[in-house]
Design a protein around this motif. Structure first.
Motif, PDB file in Angstrom:
ATOM      1  N   SER A  18       0.837  -1.201   0.000  1.00 29.57           N
ATOM      2  CA  SER A  18       0.000   0.000   0.000  1.00 29.57           C
ATOM      3  C   SER A  18       0.866   1.241   0.000  1.00 29.57           C
ATOM      4  O   SER A  18       2.013   1.221   0.456  1.00 29.57           O
ATOM      5  CB  SER A  18      -0.929   0.009   1.223  1.00 29.57           C
ATOM      6  N   ILE A  19       0.295   2.307  -0.551  1.00 27.72           N
ATOM      7  CA  ILE A  19       0.956   3.618  -0.539  1.00 27.72           C
ATOM      8  C   ILE A  19      -0.090   4.656  -0.169  1.00 27.72           C
ATOM      9  O   ILE A  19      -1.177   4.685  -0.746  1.00 27.72           O
ATOM     10  CB  ILE A  19       1.550   3.964  -1.923  1.00 27.72           C
ATOM     11  N   ILE A  20       0.259   5.495   0.794  1.00 23.30           N
ATOM     12  CA  ILE A  20      -0.609   6.604   1.174  1.00 23.30           C
ATOM     13  C   ILE A  20      -0.028   7.869   0.547  1.00 23.30           C
ATOM     14  O   ILE A  20       1.115   8.247   0.839  1.00 23.30           O
ATOM     15  CB  ILE A  20      -0.686   6.761   2.702  1.00 23.30           C
ATOM     16  N   GLY A  21      -0.810   8.491  -0.332  1.00 21.45           N
ATOM     17  CA  GLY A  21      -0.293   9.693  -0.979  1.00 21.45           C
ATOM     18  C   GLY A  21      -1.190  10.157  -2.097  1.00 21.45           C
ATOM     19  O   GLY A  21      -2.190   9.523  -2.425  1.00 21.45           O
ATOM     20  N   ASP A  22      -0.815  11.286  -2.679  1.00 18.81           N
ATOM     21  CA  ASP A  22      -1.561  11.862  -3.793  1.00 18.81           C
ATOM     22  C   ASP A  22      -1.428  10.952  -5.015  1.00 18.81           C
ATOM     23  O   ASP A  22      -0.315  10.627  -5.447  1.00 18.81           O
ATOM     24  CB  ASP A  22      -1.023  13.258  -4.099  1.00 18.81           C
ATOM     25  N   LEU A  23      -2.568  10.546  -5.574  1.00 21.31           N
ATOM     26  CA  LEU A  23      -2.550   9.565  -6.659  1.00 21.31           C
ATOM     27  C   LEU A  23      -1.783  10.043  -7.883  1.00 21.31           C
ATOM     28  O   LEU A  23      -1.052   9.264  -8.510  1.00 21.31           O
ATOM     29  CB  LEU A  23      -3.986   9.221  -7.077  1.00 21.31           C
ATOM     30  N   LYS A  24      -1.953  11.280  -8.225  1.00 20.57           N
ATOM     31  CA  LYS A  24      -1.255  11.810  -9.404  1.00 20.57           C
ATOM     32  C   LYS A  24       0.253  11.708  -9.227  1.00 20.57           C
ATOM     33  O   LYS A  24       0.966  11.206 -10.112  1.00 20.57           O
ATOM     34  CB  LYS A  24      -1.675  13.268  -9.629  1.00 20.57           C
ATOM     35  N   GLU A  25       0.718  12.136  -8.075  1.00 21.96           N
ATOM     36  CA  GLU A  25       2.155  12.096  -7.777  1.00 21.96           C
ATOM     37  C   GLU A  25       2.661  10.650  -7.708  1.00 21.96           C
ATOM     38  O   GLU A  25       3.719  10.317  -8.252  1.00 21.96           O
ATOM     39  CB  GLU A  25       2.425  12.807  -6.456  1.00 21.96           C
ATOM     40  N   VAL A  26       1.898   9.779  -7.049  1.00 23.38           N
ATOM     41  CA  VAL A  26       2.322   8.385  -6.897  1.00 23.38           C
ATOM     42  C   VAL A  26       2.390   7.691  -8.251  1.00 23.38           C
ATOM     43  O   VAL A  26       3.371   6.994  -8.566  1.00 23.38           O
ATOM     44  CB  VAL A  26       1.371   7.632  -5.944  1.00 23.38           C
ATOM     45  N   LEU A  27       1.370   7.873  -9.084  1.00 22.57           N
ATOM     46  CA  LEU A  27       1.369   7.217 -10.396  1.00 22.57           C
ATOM     47  C   LEU A  27       2.490   7.756 -11.283  1.00 22.57           C
ATOM     48  O   LEU A  27       3.097   6.999 -12.056  1.00 22.57           O
ATOM     49  CB  LEU A  27       0.014   7.410 -11.079  1.00 22.57           C
ATOM     50  N   GLU A  28       2.760   9.046 -11.187  1.00 23.03           N
ATOM     51  CA  GLU A  28       3.870   9.622 -11.959  1.00 23.03           C
ATOM     52  C   GLU A  28       5.196   8.951 -11.614  1.00 23.03           C
ATOM     53  O   GLU A  28       6.077   8.815 -12.477  1.00 23.03           O
ATOM     54  CB  GLU A  28       3.973  11.131 -11.691  1.00 23.03           C
ATOM     55  N   LYS A  29       5.338   8.512 -10.356  1.00 26.50           N
ATOM     56  CA  LYS A  29       6.586   7.873  -9.922  1.00 26.50           C
ATOM     57  C   LYS A  29       6.600   6.377 -10.247  1.00 26.50           C
ATOM     58  O   LYS A  29       7.676   5.797 -10.462  1.00 26.50           O
ATOM     59  CB  LYS A  29       6.774   8.087  -8.417  1.00 26.50           C
ATOM     60  N   ILE A  30       5.426   5.760 -10.275  1.00 26.33           N
ATOM     61  CA  ILE A  30       5.369   4.321 -10.541  1.00 26.33           C
ATOM     62  C   ILE A  30       5.539   4.011 -12.022  1.00 26.33           C
ATOM     63  O   ILE A  30       6.273   3.074 -12.396  1.00 26.33           O
ATOM     64  CB  ILE A  30       4.017   3.745 -10.047  1.00 26.33           C
ATOM     65  N   ILE A  31       4.898   4.786 -12.877  1.00 28.92           N
ATOM     66  CA  ILE A  31       4.830   4.459 -14.307  1.00 28.92           C
ATOM     67  C   ILE A  31       6.210   4.260 -14.950  1.00 28.92           C
ATOM     68  O   ILE A  31       6.415   3.297 -15.699  1.00 28.92           O
ATOM     69  CB  ILE A  31       3.990   5.512 -15.060  1.00 28.92           C
TER      70      ILE A  31
END
Length: 551
Positions: free
Chosen positions: A314-327
């Motif tokens: 799990s990750i707690i955080g802003d989805l936009k920011e998190v997805l930008e880092k995962i992709i």
């Protein structure tokens, strides 16, 4: 500069960028309304017929724009009438600021005329609430309220203001001089790396997107992830707008009234990636249903992690920011075998074969007329599910519906807020005859404000969703769900000053829709359907999501 509390409130709202306010006046807020009169060139006040709809309109305004919606009511019954609208916004994480008046401070707690403890009443259904007992604190309170409403997981905030505070005077400050605390989320790289590795190793990914995608403005990032790993995607009701309805990887809504493709895929997947969604009882009730899948859960609110379904990462955080880092860390993939299996589930969906007026036929014609300029609001019931199942959405913030609380009477108030927020769009409110009767008086507000809203009443003469449950689970004992009302909906529309149409035959619908879509006045369409028409497919409450009722 010394100003009254009422002036400070109104100027603070203007400083926060508020252009529209929905409300209903009363004794405890007379000073505020006097100030609104003085600033009427800066703030447009919409007078609703009922305070509940002021809250729903603020909610619809927010959902259509992403801004904070604002509503205002007097003390006592005015304040309590906001409660359902505040709870609706709270359950769906919608940022609104509700302002209430109260009796003067020296009368608080004395059972004074039109006094309630609205702060205590709304404590469980707000992100935060205030009662302002010092006029010097009012300006800061307003700034804090807006910040809290829109930051993190959005939600409603209430400000209760005793009447003597609105007449007391204080120094009005420059907003930049008022400091408020700001919580920052720092996402650990190791967690990002762990999630990316899980995605790279999986063979049968399924992305489950919720309303958090819309709140975080992460629609583009979601689409990038979906297409990079070629994963099927399902959505919650609140996540309907997170991706285009007709995207080839979108397999539809999941859960009680989800598609067979989504429900069956969840039970066959080896990795479910939940993004901005909570595993509510209308989606998955038992982890045994998805025991073969590992769970990745990403959300702004840590309270949702492991609340209903245990996650493996799990990750707690802003989805936009998190997805930008995962992709960037995930590998491109095809998952061809998995997608073939998912497509075989799609082929199990039933096609409409029934003649006569049906919800499927209505949305088929409406989809043909849609030029991507429609916002759909709904009341709550069968019609809500039909709208979610059959309307083709392209853009975000174009599906506005009460998900978590399931508030009948929500749609028309929300439509008013959405139409004022987006005059470039055409708002269509999908209603059932039961929901319509709860707040149909708000049609007068649409007429008074020249709002060309279309309300479509799926008229089956019953409380359709409750009747459906009585049919399936209560041996057809239809207790108090047959309405037998004699209301002429067309004449009602005309009596309010709008336009009414009745559709009883398929050949009428296209012409009626053309007239309604081109109308500059509010319209009600009485669309007469069979009382036994059901929302299918369906999963019984508490049943595994692959135990699907089809007929």
């Amino acid at each position: 500069m010394l100003l009254t509390g009422a002036e400070i409130l109104v100027k603070s709202l203007i400083d926060e960028g508020v252009e529209t306010l929905f409300g209903y006046p009363g004794g405890a807020v007379l000073n505020i309304y006097d100030s609104l009169y003085m600033y009427k060139d800066k703030i447009n006040h919409i007078l609703t017929c009922h305070e509940q709809n002021a809250a729903h309109a603020a909610d619809g305004y927010s959902r259509a724009t992403g801004k904070v919606g604002v509503c205002l009511a007097t003390s006592g019954p005015g304040a309590t009438n906001l409660v359902t609208g505040i709870a609706t916004a709270y359950m769906d994480s919608i940022p609104i600021v509700a302002i209430t008046g109260n009796v003067p401070k020296n009368l608080l707690g004395k059972d004074s005329f039109q006094e309630v403890d609205i702060q205590g009443i709304t404590m469980p259904i707000t992100k935060h609430n205030y009662i302002v007992k010092d006029v010097n604190e009012l300006q800061k309170t307003v700034k804090e309220a807006f910040h809290i409403a829109i930051s993190g997981r959005p939600g409603p905030v209430l400000i209760d203001i005793p009447k003597d505070i609105t007449s007391a005077k204080a120094e009005y400050k420059n907003m930049d001089d008022i400091e408020i605390s700001n919580k920052e989320f720092r996402v650990e790289y190791e967690k990002i790396k762990e999630v990316a590795e899980m995605i790279n190793k999986c063979k049968k990914p399924l992305i489950y997107a919720g309303g958090g995608i819309i709140s975080a403005n992460a629609r583009n990032e979601l689409k990038n992830l979906v297409e990079k790993i070629n994963s099927p995607i399902c959505t919650s009701l609140m996540g309907k707008n997170s991706i285009e309805s007709y995207h080839p990887l979108n397999i539809g809504m999941i859960g009680m009234h989800g598609t067979k493709a989504s429900n069956l895929s969840a039970t066959k997947s080896d990795l479910i990636i939940a993004l901005g969604a909570r595993f509510s009882d209308r989606v998955i009730t038992d982890q045994e249903n998805i025991k073969d899948a590992k769970i990745i859960h990403i959300d702004i609110d840590g309270a949702e992690i492991n609340k209903n379904i245990k996650s493996d990462a799990s990750i707690i955080g802003d989805l936009k920011e998190v997805l930008e880092k995962i992709i960037p860390l995930v590998n491109e993939a095809k998952h061809e075998k998995w997608n073939l299996e998912v497509n075989s589930f799609k082929n199990l969906e039933e096609k409409e074969v029934v003649d006569g007026l049906t919800p499927e036929f209505f949305f088929k014609i409406l989809n043909k007329k849609n030029k991507d300029n429609l916002i759909i609001t709904t009341e709550v019931g069968q019609h809500q599910m039909w709208a979610a199942q059959y309307f083709n959405f392209k853009n975000d913030r174009t599906f506005i519906s009460s998900g978590g609380l399931g508030t009948m009477g929500y749609g028309l108030g929300a439509a008013i807020g959405a139409q004022i927020a987006r005059p470039d769009m055409k708002v269509i409110n999908i209603a059932g005859d039961g929901s319509f009767a709860i707040n149909c008086n708000e049609f007068a507000t649409a007429v008074s404000n020249n709002l060309p809203i279309i309300t479509v009443v799926m008229n089956n003469n019953v409380l359709g969703m409750v009747r459906q449950w009585q049919n399936l689970f209560y041996d057809r004992r239809y207790s108090q769900t047959t309405l037998n009302r004699k209301t002429d909906i067309v004449k009602l529309a005309e009596a309010f000053g709008g336009i009414g149409f009745r559709v009883v035959d398929r050949d009428q619908l296209e012409d009626v829709l053309d007239k309604a879509l081109n109308s500059k006045k509010p319209v009600i369409i009485d669309y007469v359907i069979d009382c036994d028409k059901k929302v299918l497919p369906m999963v019984a409450p508490g049943a595994p999501i692959n135990q699907i009722i089809s007929e």
